[in-house]
Design an enzyme around this catalytic site. Structure first.
Site, mmCIF file in Angstrom:
data_model
loop_
_atom_site.group_PDB
_atom_site.id
_atom_site.type_symbol
_atom_site.label_atom_id
_atom_site.label_comp_id
_atom_site.label_asym_id
_atom_site.label_seq_id
_atom_site.Cartn_x
_atom_site.Cartn_y
_atom_site.Cartn_z
ATOM 1 N N GLU A 1 27.646 14.486 -26.362
ATOM 2 C CA GLU A 1 28.295 14.234 -25.089
ATOM 3 C C GLU A 1 29.580 13.415 -25.194
ATOM 4 O OE1 GLU A 1 26.052 11.475 -22.543
ATOM 5 O OE2 GLU A 1 24.428 11.535 -24.000
ATOM 6 N N ASP B 1 0.799 -1.224 0.000
ATOM 7 C CA ASP B 1 0.000 0.000 0.000
ATOM 8 C C ASP B 1 0.837 1.282 0.000
ATOM 9 O OD1 ASP B 1 0.967 -0.085 2.522
ATOM 10 O OD2 ASP B 1 -0.930 0.350 3.520
HETATM 11 N N1 GLY Z 1 22.446 10.843 -18.350
HETATM 12 C C1 GLY Z 1 22.370 9.744 -19.216
HETATM 13 C C2 GLY Z 1 22.997 10.026 -20.497
HETATM 14 O O1 GLY Z 1 23.698 11.009 -20.626
HETATM 15 O O2 GLY Z 1 22.783 9.353 -21.456
HETATM 16 MN MN MN Z 2 22.826 11.818 -22.377
HETATM 17 MN MN MN Z 3 23.640 12.659 -19.327
#
Ligand code: GLY
Ligand code: MN
Ligand code: MN
Length: 441
Positions: free
Chosen positions: A384, A40
């Site tokens: 990135e 719950d």
């Molecule tokens: N924070 C996950 C990625 O950069 O893919």
């Molecule tokens: Mn990412």
């Molecule tokens: Mn990331």
């Protein structure tokens, strides 16, 4: 009465686009199951992204049956109003509210799915449905499909084929509409501003968790519901673990801290990574490598424009990473030899870009028949690149041991090129250094 965060006419336009992709077919999308612990104690509910994208409905226990061109076309099954449950858990739209607020063509109680759905699915050429996302619902779906099978064999047709719903809805979700772009810009801005506050709150002696708390406070103050994924706040050698999640170490002078955190705003993700020196000054070696990764990241962002095969970003990221590793004398030989031997992999093991949207790793197929798809205006993706130098790797010189650098921005592909939606958070070394510890100056 609660409202729809996405205008119903926008939702309808998305369904119209979907209808053009699957004429004569039907799509069935259930909600995620709710999360409970100890029966719950329940946790914040997050709508299933494909379902939310097409319906805007954010309650659990619901299901869309969409039948392009038929009447009714958009049919929703939702939780009914329930005075007792609403006293405990809060408002529910119920059948009438769902119809009134979201403008679906027909709405039934969720409990009637297996009774009503066979009739709705009868005669469709194909059903789009994603298995194993809600296993309890898989059983209800199976019952509904078996409910139409009784008459089909007489025509020699058997059951309609079932295909993964994500393949078609994912395709639509790749191109963000104006409403989505607005929400994504906000998720990006909130994530960026929170990173600036993290930089300002940094000093030796505080913990990774404290800084993670600063991020959460800052994004929630700005309207985020929560974070988009488990935030990574990693100091020193911890930053060489790509998905470090403990966030429990104490920051020490001389270390570089890596933060990969993102806000979730109206269910859209921000996804930012920044690195900064704990004491406000990069060492000479740290700064040298940081600036090389930064230069590569800027170059990659500069490449983003309609028509560029997505894989070209990864190719250049690998090549650029090898060039840096050669320059740092961590690798020897030629760029080509090192790429062929994947010699960069211990230092750069991940992809340089993923799609971004309702999910942090968003839906959408990037390779078709072995070929990388060209970027299109309206796609949102991350850039990135990173380099990681674990303390226990004997190839790493002492001055770089325990350093992890990743720099990540959220990029919208525009007709002319791109828009960096996370540009508000600085990344040039001097600007970052000036922000670190600003709260204590
Ligand atoms: N924070 C996950 C990625 O950069 O893919
Ligand atoms: Mn990412
Ligand atoms: Mn990331």
């Amino acid at each position: 009465m609660r409202k729809s965060a996405v205008p119903p006419e926008v939702l309808k336009a998305r369904r119209r686009q979907l209808g053009a992709l699957i004429p004569g077919c039907a799509l069935v999308l259930p909600a995620w199951p709710e999360q409970y612990r100890n029966a719950d104690m329940h946790y914040n509910y997050r709508p299933e992204s494909n379902l939310y994208y097409l319906t805007g409905y954010d309650e659990p226990e619901c299901c869309l049956v969409f039948r392009p061109g038929k009447t009714p076309e958009t049919v929703m099954f939702v939780r009914e109003k329930n005075v007792e449950r609403e006293t405990w858990d809060g408002f529910r739209f119920g059948v009438d509210g769902a119809k009134q607020v979201f403008g679906y063509d027909a709405v039934y109680p969720y409990s009637q799915f297996t009774k009503v759905a066979p009739e709705l699915l009868r005669g469709c050429e194909r059903i789009y449905y994603s298995m194993f996302r809600n296993r309890e619902f898989d059983v209800l779906f199976g019952e509904a499909v078996m409910g139409i099978s009784g008459w089909r064999p007489r025509y020699g047709m058997g059951l309609p084929p079932i295909e993964d719903a994500n393949s078609v809805v994912g395709e639509l979700r790749m191109r963000k509409d104006e409403t989505e772009i607005e929400m994504m810009r906000k998720a990006a801005l909130i994530s960026a501003e929170a990173h600036i506050e993290m930089m300002k709150a940094t000093k030796p002696g505080i913990t990774e968790r404290y800084l993670h708390g600063v991020f959460l406070k800052e994004i929630m103050e700005r309207g985020a519901t929560t974070e988009a994924y488990g935030g990574i706040v990693a100091t020193g050698n911890n930053a060489t673990t790509l998905h470090y999640r403990f966030n429990e170490s104490t920051l020490e002078s001389g270390q570089v801290l890596l933060s990969d955190c993102g806000a979730e705003y109206q269910w859209y993700s921000g996804d930012i990574t920044r690195c900064w020196p704990v004491n406000g000054r990069f060492s000479t070696a740290h700064k040298r490598v940081y600036e090389k990764v930064l230069q590569l990241q800027k170059e990659l962002i500069g490449m983003v424009k309609p028509g560029l095969p997505h894989m070209d970003l990864q190719k250049r990221a690998v090549e650029g990473s090898v060039e840096i590793l050669l320059d740092e004398k961590i690798l020897t030989g030629t760029v080509e030899e090192n790429i062929k031997a994947a010699a960069h992999a211990p230092f750069y093991p991940h992809g340089v870009s993923h799609l971004l949207g309702l999910d942090t790793h968003d839906s959408g197929v990037l390779m078709v028949q072995g070929k990388s798809r060209p970027l299109e205006a309206g796609w949102a993706l991350t850039i990135e690149p990173g380099l990681y130098f674990p303390a226990n790797n004997s190839k790493v010189p002492d001055e770089l041991k325990g350093l992890g650098i990743r720099i990540e921005d959220d990029i919208l592909v525009t007709p002319e090129g791109n828009e960096n939606m996370t540009r508000a958070v600085p990344k040039d070394a001097g600007e970052v250094e000036a922000l670190v510890g600003a709260n204590y100056k």
